[in-house]
Design a protein around this motif. Structure first.
Motif, PDB file in Angstrom:
ATOM      1  N   SER A 167       0.833  -1.199   0.000  1.00 32.91           N
ATOM      2  CA  SER A 167       0.000   0.000   0.000  1.00 32.91           C
ATOM      3  C   SER A 167       0.871   1.253   0.000  1.00 32.91           C
ATOM      4  O   SER A 167       0.615   2.210  -0.743  1.00 32.91           O
ATOM      5  CB  SER A 167      -0.932   0.001   1.209  1.00 32.91           C
ATOM      6  OG  SER A 167      -1.686   1.191   1.253  1.00 32.91           O
ATOM      7  N   LYS A 188       2.313   1.772  -3.384  1.00 29.09           N
ATOM      8  CA  LYS A 188       1.302   2.284  -4.311  1.00 29.09           C
ATOM      9  C   LYS A 188       1.105   3.786  -4.106  1.00 29.09           C
ATOM     10  O   LYS A 188       1.107   4.556  -5.065  1.00 29.09           O
ATOM     11  CB  LYS A 188      -0.013   1.543  -4.102  1.00 29.09           C
ATOM     12  CG  LYS A 188      -1.134   1.999  -5.043  1.00 29.09           C
ATOM     13  CD  LYS A 188      -2.420   1.262  -4.756  1.00 29.09           C
ATOM     14  CE  LYS A 188      -3.322   2.224  -4.029  1.00 29.09           C
ATOM     15  NZ  LYS A 188      -4.632   1.723  -3.738  1.00 29.09           N
ATOM     16  N   GLU A 232      -8.220   2.751   5.719  1.00 27.45           N
ATOM     17  CA  GLU A 232      -7.291   1.622   5.751  1.00 27.45           C
ATOM     18  C   GLU A 232      -6.715   1.429   7.150  1.00 27.45           C
ATOM     19  O   GLU A 232      -6.660   0.309   7.663  1.00 27.45           O
ATOM     20  CB  GLU A 232      -6.160   1.857   4.751  1.00 27.45           C
ATOM     21  CG  GLU A 232      -5.244   0.675   4.606  1.00 27.45           C
ATOM     22  CD  GLU A 232      -4.198   0.901   3.537  1.00 27.45           C
ATOM     23  OE1 GLU A 232      -3.053   0.508   3.769  1.00 27.45           O
ATOM     24  OE2 GLU A 232      -4.534   1.487   2.482  1.00 27.45           O
TER      25      GLU A 232
END
Length: 162
Positions: A33, A36, A145
């Protein structure tokens, strides 16, 4: 008794192995993550740098066009004040028709430059809004998240208490 103790230790070792595997999975997911988001940030930053450079080039071009359209030579501006240069340009007009033609030309140029300024302001506002929205979306996504990870950690913690 000895076998019960051994079995208890083996069970605890197995539970710890499972916990460790889960934590490693969470760590790997968080790393992916982060990678990204880092890539998205770098792409956006590069795009903004390119946009800024193109804007600077457009501004320089518009300034050059403005000087060209004003009909004032750089030498005239350096040697005389702008008021004097304008006065000389007005003196060159021989008739009312010349003056009207010059006035029409100046008004058209003013309107064109006004429209260009308005367009640039609108584009600036649109860019600011889209960047604000993108930043808000990124923060919301990151918050969701993190909240999901904290909830997962709490659930794991509750299931493992003796």
């Amino acid at each position: 008794m000895n076998q019960d103790l051994t079995q208890q230790w083996l069970t605890e070792i197995q539970v710890l192995k499972e916990q460790m595997a889960g934590l490693q999975h969470d760590r790997d997911a968080a790393w992916e993550s982060a990678q990204k988001w880092r890539q998205l940030y770098n792409t956006e930053a590069e795009q903004r740098r390119t946009d800024a450079q193109l804007s600077q080039q457009a501004i320089a071009s518009l300034k050059a066009d403005l000087h060209k359209l004003q009909g004032l030579e750089v030498e005239t501006l350096a040697a005389e004040t702008p008021v004097t240069a304008i006065a000389q340009e007005i003196e060159q007009l021989k008739s009312v028709e010349d003056l009207q033609a010059k006035l029409i030309s100046v008004i058209k140029e003013r309107d064109r430059l006004w429209q260009a300024l308005k367009t640039e302001q609108d584009n600036h506002a649109e860019t600011r809004n889209s960047l604000t929205t993108a930043l808000g979306d990124a923060i919301d996504s990151l918050t969701r998240e993190r909240a999901g990870r904290e909830k997962d950690n709490e659930l794991r913690g509750q299931g493992e208490t003796p």
